[in-house]
Structures are given as C-alpha cells and as structure tokens.
Motif scaffolding. Structure first.
Motif, PDB file in Angstrom:
ATOM      1  N   LYS A   1       0.713  -1.503   0.063  1.00 13.08           N
ATOM      2  CA  LYS A   1       0.270   0.086  -0.202  1.00 13.08           C
ATOM      3  C   LYS A   1       0.926   0.768  -0.194  1.00 13.08           C
ATOM      4  O   LYS A   1       0.468   1.940  -0.378  1.00 13.08           O
ATOM      5  N   GLY A   2       2.215   1.224   1.071  1.00 10.85           N
ATOM      6  CA  GLY A   2       2.741   2.514   0.755  1.00 10.85           C
ATOM      7  C   GLY A   2       3.422   2.487  -0.133  1.00 10.85           C
ATOM      8  O   GLY A   2       3.387   3.954  -0.824  1.00 10.85           O
ATOM      9  N   LEU A   3       4.241   1.541  -0.899  1.00 10.90           N
ATOM     10  CA  LEU A   3       4.497   1.777  -1.827  1.00 10.90           C
ATOM     11  C   LEU A   3       3.702   2.441  -3.570  1.00 10.90           C
ATOM     12  O   LEU A   3       4.519   3.148  -4.103  1.00 10.90           O
ATOM     13  N   THR A   4       2.870   2.004  -3.356  1.00  9.07           N
ATOM     14  CA  THR A   4       1.502   2.084  -4.328  1.00  9.07           C
ATOM     15  C   THR A   4       1.184   3.638  -4.594  1.00  9.07           C
ATOM     16  O   THR A   4       1.174   4.213  -4.915  1.00  9.07           O
ATOM     17  N   HIS A   5       1.091   3.670  -3.127  1.00 10.14           N
ATOM     18  CA  HIS A   5       0.277   5.299  -2.656  1.00 10.14           C
ATOM     19  C   HIS A   5       1.667   6.359  -2.993  1.00 10.14           C
ATOM     20  O   HIS A   5       1.576   7.402  -4.108  1.00 10.14           O
ATOM     21  N   LEU A   6       3.616   6.106  -2.806  1.00 11.98           N
ATOM     22  CA  LEU A   6       4.257   6.865  -3.291  1.00 11.98           C
ATOM     23  C   LEU A   6       4.621   6.636  -4.462  1.00 11.98           C
ATOM     24  O   LEU A   6       4.417   8.122  -4.930  1.00 11.98           O
ATOM     25  N   LEU A   7       4.146   6.040  -5.370  1.00 11.16           N
ATOM     26  CA  LEU A   7       4.676   6.064  -6.722  1.00 11.16           C
ATOM     27  C   LEU A   7       3.041   6.739  -7.297  1.00 11.16           C
ATOM     28  O   LEU A   7       3.441   7.467  -8.626  1.00 11.16           O
TER      29      LEU A   7
END
Length: 473
Positions: free
Chosen positions: A442-448
């Motif tokens: 979730k965090g990586l997707t949110h950052l991207l």
C-alpha cells in the motif's frame, strides 16, 4: 575557549594573503587555470592541500586540532572530529568502531540508508525497531522505550543501539530514557543527529543527543548550520566506544585529500552556533512565529505544529489541504521560485534559516508568491501513513538465490530482493531480505501514485518489484 576564534579559516586567510605560487596539488593552481570561470575563483583560492601551517586532518597538530578542540568545547564532548564526507562517513565509522561480524545491533527502522550500509560493512545482525506513527503528519517518528525494552528481552546480547534523532521532519522523542536504559545494560547508543547540529543553540530547540548522554553523535553541519555541503561533525562521550577506534576508521573511510574549503566552513559554522546568544534565539523565535502566522492565512495548506520541545522549529511542514499531493505542491512552489527541502504524498517540508539578530530573509517575498497560488481548499485532513513497520523484526538471511520481477500488487508475503529508497529523505521503504507486507504494498503504491522519486527498484515505474523466487530453500 573563545568560540569567536576560527583558527583554520584564519590560517587559510593568512596563507592566501601571501599570494602564494602553487607548485603543489590541486591542479587548478589556486584557481589560476579557471580564472575566467564564474563562481569558482574565490573558493579555489583556499582550496589547497596539507601545506606548512595548514595542518593535516588525519594527524592534526595545529589549526585543525585547535578548530576541533573548539568544536568539542562548544558541544561539551570529550572529542570531536571534522567530517568532509558527510554524516554518512560518521555513521559508518561509529558503527565500525563499535560492532563486529555477528553482533546484534538494534536499528531504528526509519534510519538513513548509510546506517544500513554500516550494518553491511560490519557484518552485524540487525534487529529492526519499528517507529511510532505521527498521525497528524502522516509520517513515522522515533522509537519508543517500550519497543527497545521488548527487543532487549528477545535479544539481551545486543551490542549497540543506533537511532535517528530527530527524524527528517524534525520530530524528536524521549531519547534520554532510552540512553539511561541502554547504559544500565552497558550498551552504547549511537545517534545519527544529522538534522540537529543547531540544537545547542538554546531552549527554543530540543536538547542535543550529546547533551542527553549518547555515546557517539554524528551531525550534518551543512543541513542547518552555515557549512558547505558534505561538512559534518562527530562527537564522542563514551566509556563503551573507543575514541581511538573511531579515529582509526575515520582515517580509513575519509578522503586522504580532504577539502580545505569544507573544513574552513566547518570552523565557521562551529563559531556561528558557538556564539549563538539569547538575543539571537529570541529574534529567531519571533521571526519564525511571525512567518508561521502568515502561512496560516493560506487555506490550501495546514501548518503542522510540534508539542513543545518535541520538534525542531527550523523544520516546518505544510500539509496539503487541497486536491494536490505534497509532490504537486512542491512543483507549484518551484514555479514561483520557492525551492523546498522535500515532499511526500501529504506534505511539503521547509527548512528555515538559523538567523541571528537583525538578519534578513525574504519571508515577505515568499508569502507574496504563495498568496498568488490559486488553489481551492478542502476540509478533510490527509493523515494516511505510508510507512508502517512491525515493532520488532529481522531480515531474512536465507532465501532463494534466484530473483524475479512481479507486479507490486502481487508482492505481498514475498522476500524483497532490492532496497527501495524514496529520496529524499533517504529512508528505505523496503530492504533486501525484508518480508513484504500488505502495508508495504500500500505504501509503495501510494508513493508511486503521488509522484515520489526512488533510489533502487529499476522497474518500479513499470509497476514491478524484484523479489527472491518463492521456492523451497
């Protein structure tokens, strides 16, 4: 000692006044070969080498020694060192002086990548400590004493605790209690205080880790003091970590041709904070509070506040209250000529100047430009935290030797085969050998999706993440 003294800078100034003829390195010959190039001429006049009366960083006896003694006096350290390779080299040196292969070390999970590089170089075994979450900011903060107590119960053989204080956003935590607990167990505490070199400036700031009793403290003087980029300090006050061992690794890791302009700027920066008076502190506080008051008139951002003494007043976080992410706001600010330190999906971070009494800074111009931004406010706060980690975890040392790329959405419960670092701030979101959780995805997707930039992860922009093949080990 007189903190107005700047012995190394004065030695360089006197050398330059002799109008010396250079038959030594560096090859620009006191700037002669670049005399028609803008910007460089004056700085190259003092870009010299270990000449008579200019001392040697790796074996100081004269001006550099005196400058480092003044540094130790200012910070109340037993021994202090100039660093010309940034806080990175200080973090590596303090860890190599403390840890050996196989040692257990407690590491704050939201640490700078240099701390993890230190683990790799020493061969120590990291126990990762998950930080507390700051819901208002939507970012990770410091480590709690309770987490460290629990980690010690599981790993009483711990040889060092390495923490970051403050974090990139200026958030501090109860470091004193942690140091007291660690010293009761005869464990040294090593602090990456890259963003806190100015904390000795008065009661307006949180206490420095040096003051709180940490064994080794590394500070990036160039972040908030008027030092050149890569200029940093290292301080030692410890019965557990050998000064000679720290010095030994600094000699190994630092350049054998240290930059005299950087060192001279460290001398000046130390004098700047060493002579920071009460009237300077009061002026700075009034100036910052007035600027914050003006910022609060903007309805498209929210000015985040720290509880008293739990954050650095030079770090000012503006949270988006409009339909723009922090990254998008940062780009809009840049179009207005305002360049901020960093952004994340929710926020834009400003690093304010450490002004002395009656110094000027273009706050009025900044406000004029920001008021010209036409954005519509929304009422809901952005509090989604993208960095969530287990309180105590370790890396998977045993895994398949085969690697493959999988869609990020399918990476949950796999072992990451890369280190993924949003930069800035340089805090890895995922480590090589770390189990990928639902929160990580979730965090990586949110950052991207928000527009973050990364170090590592060659195929992230294609939505792919490298993992170790999930087969029987």
């Amino acid at each position: 000692m007189n903190q107005f003294d700047v012995p190394l800078f004065e030695a360089l100034r006197k050398h330059n006044e002799k109008k010396p003829i250079s038959l030594h390195v560096p090859g620009h010959k006191n700037g002669l070969l670049l005399q028609s190039t803008p910007f460089f001429q004056e700085i190259l006049d003092i870009d010299v080498t270990e000449l008579t009366n200019l001392d040697d960083l790796h074996s100081p006896e004269g001006a550099i020694l005196e400058a480092e003694q003044l540094l130790a006096d200012a910070y109340k350290a037993e021994r202090s060192f100039f660093l010309v390779n940034g806080s990175t080299v200080g973090n590596l040196a303090m860890m190599m002086a403390t840890l050996k292969k196989g040692d257990i070390a407690f590491i704050q999970r939201n640490c700078h990548k240099s701390v993890l590089n230190g683990i790799e170089l020493t061969g120590a075994q990291p126990v990762l400590l998950g930080p507390e979450q700051h819901e208002d900011c939507g970012v990770a903060g410091g480590v709690s004493l309770d987490t460290i107590r629990k980690a010690y119960t599981l790993y009483p053989e711990c040889k060092a605790i390495i923490l970051t204080y403050p974090n990139y956003y200026g958030i501090t935590f109860n470091l004193k209690e942690i140091i007291q607990f660690a010293h009761e167990k005869h464990i040294p505490v090593l602090i990456d205080e890259a963003h806190g070199a100015h904390f000795i400036g008065g009661e307006y700031f949180p206490p420095s880790a040096v003051e709180l009793g940490a064994d080794v403290v590394v500070q990036s003087a160039h972040k908030t003091l008027p030092a050149m980029t890569m200029g940093s300090f290292l301080h030692v006050n410890s019965e557990y970590v050998s000064i000679e061992s720290v010095n030994h690794y600094l000699r190994i890791l630092q350049s054998s041709s240290p930059s005299y302009p950087i060192m001279a700027s460290l001398d000046l920066a130390r004098s700047y904070i060493g002579t920071f008076e009460k009237e300077d502190e009061h002026f700075l506080k009034e100036t910052i509070e007035a600027f914050k008051k003006e910022l609060k008139t903007l309805d498209f951002v929210k000015v985040l506040e720290f509880p008293i003494h739990q954050g650095d007043p030079l770090k000012l976080t503006l949270q988006s209250r409009c339909d723009k992410t922090g990254f998008e706001l940062q780009r809009i600010f840049e179009e207005k000529g305002i360049y901020t330190e960093m952004a994340d999906p929710n926020n834009v971070l400003l690093v304010l100047p450490l002004l002395k009494k009656n110094m000027l800074f273009p706050f009025d111009e900044i406000m004029e430009q920001l008021r010209a931004i036409n954005l519509t406010a929304i009422q809901e706060d952005r509090k989604n935290v993208y960095f969530y980690k287990e309180k105590i975890s370790t890396l998977h040392r045993e895994h398949s030797n085969q690697e493959e790329y999988v869609p990020i959405a399918n990476a949950e419960n796999s072992i990451c085969a890369d280190t993924i670092i949003p930069y800035p701030p340089g805090v890895p979101l995922l480590l090589k050998g770390e189990m990928i959780t639902k929160e990580d995805v979730k965090g990586l997707t949110h950052l991207l999706n928000s527009g973050a930039r990364f170090q590592g992860g060659q195929q992230l922009t294609q939505g792919m993440l490298k993992i170790f093949s999930q087969k029987e080990i």
